[in-house]
Scaffold this motif. Structure first.
Motif, PDB file in Angstrom:
ATOM      1  N   MET A 184      10.103   7.145   0.295  1.00  0.00           N
ATOM      2  CA  MET A 184      10.878   7.802  -0.815  1.00  0.00           C
ATOM      3  C   MET A 184      10.762   9.458  -0.850  1.00  0.00           C
ATOM      4  O   MET A 184       9.617   9.709  -0.648  1.00  0.00           O
ATOM      5  N   ASN A 185      11.905   9.878  -0.794  1.00  0.00           N
ATOM      6  CA  ASN A 185      11.960  11.285  -0.858  1.00  0.00           C
ATOM      7  C   ASN A 185      12.565  11.682  -2.087  1.00  0.00           C
ATOM      8  O   ASN A 185      13.354  10.827  -2.970  1.00  0.00           O
ATOM      9  N   SER A 186      12.404  13.038  -2.511  1.00  0.00           N
ATOM     10  CA  SER A 186      13.069  13.637  -3.675  1.00  0.00           C
ATOM     11  C   SER A 186      12.745  12.818  -4.847  1.00  0.00           C
ATOM     12  O   SER A 186      13.623  12.607  -5.707  1.00  0.00           O
TER      13      SER A 186
ATOM     14  N   SER B 138       0.998  -1.293  -0.081  1.00  0.00           N
ATOM     15  CA  SER B 138       0.136   0.164   0.039  1.00  0.00           C
ATOM     16  C   SER B 138       0.766   1.291  -0.121  1.00  0.00           C
ATOM     17  O   SER B 138       2.158   1.170   0.301  1.00  0.00           O
ATOM     18  N   GLY B 139       0.347   2.300  -0.435  1.00  0.00           N
ATOM     19  CA  GLY B 139       0.773   3.544  -0.333  1.00  0.00           C
ATOM     20  C   GLY B 139       1.508   4.273  -1.439  1.00  0.00           C
ATOM     21  O   GLY B 139       1.921   5.413  -1.686  1.00  0.00           O
ATOM     22  N   GLY B 140       1.050   3.616  -2.563  1.00  0.00           N
ATOM     23  CA  GLY B 140       1.269   4.077  -4.059  1.00  0.00           C
ATOM     24  C   GLY B 140       0.496   5.117  -4.357  1.00  0.00           C
ATOM     25  O   GLY B 140      -0.504   5.609  -3.695  1.00  0.00           O
ATOM     26  N   GLY B 141       0.809   5.797  -5.413  1.00  0.00           N
ATOM     27  CA  GLY B 141       0.000   7.019  -5.795  1.00  0.00           C
ATOM     28  C   GLY B 141       0.749   8.102  -6.753  1.00  0.00           C
ATOM     29  O   GLY B 141       1.899   7.608  -7.488  1.00  0.00           O
ATOM     30  N   LEU B 142       0.061   9.125  -6.829  1.00  0.00           N
ATOM     31  CA  LEU B 142       0.686  10.110  -7.968  1.00  0.00           C
ATOM     32  C   LEU B 142       1.087  11.382  -6.994  1.00  0.00           C
ATOM     33  O   LEU B 142       0.518  11.682  -5.946  1.00  0.00           O
ATOM     34  N   VAL B 143       2.365  11.543  -7.454  1.00  0.00           N
ATOM     35  CA  VAL B 143       2.993  12.717  -6.565  1.00  0.00           C
ATOM     36  C   VAL B 143       3.669  13.422  -7.607  1.00  0.00           C
ATOM     37  O   VAL B 143       4.151  13.185  -8.630  1.00  0.00           O
ATOM     38  N   GLN B 144       4.037  14.863  -7.193  1.00  0.00           N
ATOM     39  CA  GLN B 144       4.972  15.622  -7.991  1.00  0.00           C
ATOM     40  C   GLN B 144       6.305  15.417  -7.842  1.00  0.00           C
ATOM     41  O   GLN B 144       6.698  14.928  -6.655  1.00  0.00           O
ATOM     42  N   ALA B 145       7.205  15.639  -8.674  1.00  0.00           N
ATOM     43  CA  ALA B 145       8.521  15.497  -8.680  1.00  0.00           C
ATOM     44  C   ALA B 145       9.135  16.450  -7.572  1.00  0.00           C
ATOM     45  O   ALA B 145       8.630  17.482  -7.299  1.00  0.00           O
ATOM     46  N   GLY B 146       9.866  15.787  -6.622  1.00  0.00           N
ATOM     47  CA  GLY B 146      10.494  16.335  -5.512  1.00  0.00           C
ATOM     48  C   GLY B 146       9.521  15.984  -4.395  1.00  0.00           C
ATOM     49  O   GLY B 146      10.093  16.346  -2.879  1.00  0.00           O
ATOM     50  N   GLY B 147       8.394  15.513  -4.305  1.00  0.00           N
ATOM     51  CA  GLY B 147       7.603  14.702  -3.425  1.00  0.00           C
ATOM     52  C   GLY B 147       7.983  13.525  -2.767  1.00  0.00           C
ATOM     53  O   GLY B 147       8.994  13.108  -2.960  1.00  0.00           O
ATOM     54  N   SER B 148       7.351  12.960  -1.823  1.00  0.00           N
ATOM     55  CA  SER B 148       7.592  11.925  -0.992  1.00  0.00           C
ATOM     56  C   SER B 148       6.347  10.858  -0.889  1.00  0.00           C
ATOM     57  O   SER B 148       5.358  11.334  -0.930  1.00  0.00           O
ATOM     58  N   LEU B 149       6.692   9.737  -0.865  1.00  0.00           N
ATOM     59  CA  LEU B 149       5.658   8.432  -0.445  1.00  0.00           C
ATOM     60  C   LEU B 149       6.262   7.815   0.192  1.00  0.00           C
ATOM     61  O   LEU B 149       7.606   7.397   0.359  1.00  0.00           O
TER      62      LEU B 149
END
Length: 115
Positions: free
Chosen positions: A82-84, A7-18
């Motif tokens: 996951m960062n950056s 779990s935890g996947g998704g859409l994020v902008q560049a530079g973001g974190s998940l």
């Protein structure tokens, strides 16, 4: 029957974190190694990070300094912070766990990083 659920996947902008999570069951089953792999469209599945039951970690070069793997043995759970994030991190991320010479896989969670 062993199951791994991510779990935890998704859409994020560049530079973001998940933060990805993977819960392994049954809870009484102990895994020597747990880790994360990813597969981008048209590419082979590749190791992202792994961790032993004793906490020894290894990372692919692509994630060093940006990704952190950890596990909670009591909960049979492995995490990937996951960062950056970069657009090239876009992939389906799979949880993997190994025990008694057998490798188990989850069904994957999609991570999409937009530029």
């Amino acid at each position: 029957q062993v199951q791994l659920v991510e779990s935890g996947g998704g859409l994020v902008q560049a530079g973001g974190s998940l933060r990805l999570s993977c819960v392994a069951s049954p809870s009484t089953f102990r895994f020597n190694t747990m880790g994360w792999y990813r597969q981008a469209p048209g590419k082979q599945r590749e190791l992202v990070a792994g961790i032993t039951s004793g906490g020894i970690t290894n990372y692919a070069e692509s994630g060093k300094g940006r990704f952190t793997i950890s596990r909670d043995n009591a909960k049979n759970t492995v995490y990937l912070q996951m960062n950056s994030l970069k657009p090239e991190d876009t992939a389906v991320y799979y949880c993997n766990a190994g025990a008694y010479g057998t490798s188990y896989w989850g069904k994957g969670t999609l991570v999409t990083v937009s530029s």
